[in-house]
Write an enzyme that holds these catalytic residues in place. Structure first.
Site, mmCIF file in Angstrom:
data_model
loop_
_atom_site.group_PDB
_atom_site.id
_atom_site.type_symbol
_atom_site.label_atom_id
_atom_site.label_comp_id
_atom_site.label_asym_id
_atom_site.label_seq_id
_atom_site.Cartn_x
_atom_site.Cartn_y
_atom_site.Cartn_z
ATOM 1 N N SER A 151 -13.425 5.638 25.321
ATOM 2 C CA SER A 151 -12.749 5.835 24.040
ATOM 3 C C SER A 151 -11.251 5.915 24.314
ATOM 4 O O SER A 151 -10.832 6.204 25.448
ATOM 5 C CB SER A 151 -13.229 7.140 23.396
ATOM 6 O OG SER A 151 -12.403 7.533 22.311
ATOM 7 N N TYR A 160 -14.722 16.504 23.650
ATOM 8 C CA TYR A 160 -14.900 15.052 23.643
ATOM 9 C C TYR A 160 -13.805 14.369 24.459
ATOM 10 O O TYR A 160 -14.073 13.470 25.253
ATOM 11 C CB TYR A 160 -14.877 14.552 22.192
ATOM 12 C CG TYR A 160 -15.170 13.077 22.042
ATOM 13 C CD1 TYR A 160 -16.461 12.594 22.170
ATOM 14 C CD2 TYR A 160 -14.154 12.180 21.744
ATOM 15 C CE1 TYR A 160 -16.741 11.245 22.014
ATOM 16 C CE2 TYR A 160 -14.412 10.822 21.586
ATOM 17 C CZ TYR A 160 -15.714 10.358 21.719
ATOM 18 O OH TYR A 160 -15.980 9.012 21.574
#
Length: 257
Positions: A141, A154
């Protein structure tokens, strides 16, 4: 991006293949003539994807369970041969200020996104190195390349995935196996809708306002489409990308590089 015709006939694993980016990757690989094993925890979602292409086969498994992932590799490879391609895509996200993040939430996020990625690729590493061929792609990501507020677990997990990728790429570079990470910005998937809903619930903002705010992080002012991520993975799996290893491929409209 287009893949080399030579990838036809290979065998790929895609985790989190029942929806979103994983589904798009599985379909792109299958449409290129690759036999694809997908896994996830929701058998009903996996069944929908297998129904879309006869080359796709499903095995329900939890990426955080080492024994389950070892068994998945054993069963799938006995049926369709060794994995030539492994795409570690399974992931999850939540949001909270760091001081309100529980240890359980922190650990669960790392278990799925980081430890799950490791357990996905670990059983394939020795065989790929011995055969001197293979492609491993982590779906990371932009959160693995920069920081975002309110998603500390995250961000930490995805930075860990990028570090894991770089370490493994250095470890197997001489074998001919390539290992890379694709790092999308906000992708228009079910996970994005869940993120928008959390913003609405926690801030009282309208869904349209939340969508616009997230889309604005991309200099192109839009969300990444799952097929764009799938196309990048397909290219990395082809012969044209034989010299591409240890790299982060940012798919973010210029948000990161």
């Amino acid at each position: 991006m287009s893949a080399s015709p030579s990838i036809s006939g290979r065998h790929a694993l895609v985790t989190g293949g029942g929806s979103g980016v994983g589904r798009s990757i599985a379909l792109a690989l299958a449409n290129a003539g690759i036999d694809v094993t997908i896994c996830g925890r929701r058998e009903s979602e996996l069944a929908k994807v297998t129904g879309e292409n006869a080359r796709i086969h499903a095995i329900a498994a939890d990426v955080t369970n080492e024994a389950a992932m070892a068994s998945l590799h054993e069963i799938a490879e006995a049926a369709r041969g060794p994995f030539d391609i492994v795409v570690a895509n399974a992931g999850m996200s939540g949001s909270a200020p760091a001081h309100k993040t529980t240890l359980a939430d922190w650990q669960r996020t790392l278990d799925v996104n980081l430890t799950g990625a490791f357990l996905t690729v670990k059983p394939a590493l020795a065989g790929m190195a011995a055969r001197k061929t293979g492609r491993i792609v982590f779906i990371a990501s932009t959160a693995g390349l920069k920081g975002y507020a309110y998603v500390a677990p995250y961000v930490a997990a995805k930075h860990g995935v990028v570090g894991l990728m770089r370490a493994l790429a250095a470890e197997v570079a001489k074998s001919g196996v390539t290992i890379n990470a694709v790092c999308p910005g906000f992708v228009e998937t079910e996970m994005l809708e869940e993120t928008i809903q959390r913003i609405v619930e926690k801030t009282g903002r309208l869904a349209a306002e939340a969508r616009s705010s997230l889309a604005s992080t991309n200099p192109q002012g839009r969300f990444i489409q799952p097929q764009e991520v799938a196309d990048a993975v397909l290219w990395l799996c082809g012969d044209a990308a034989a010299s591409i290893t240890g790299q982060t491929i940012s798919i973010s409209g210029g948000e990161t590089w």
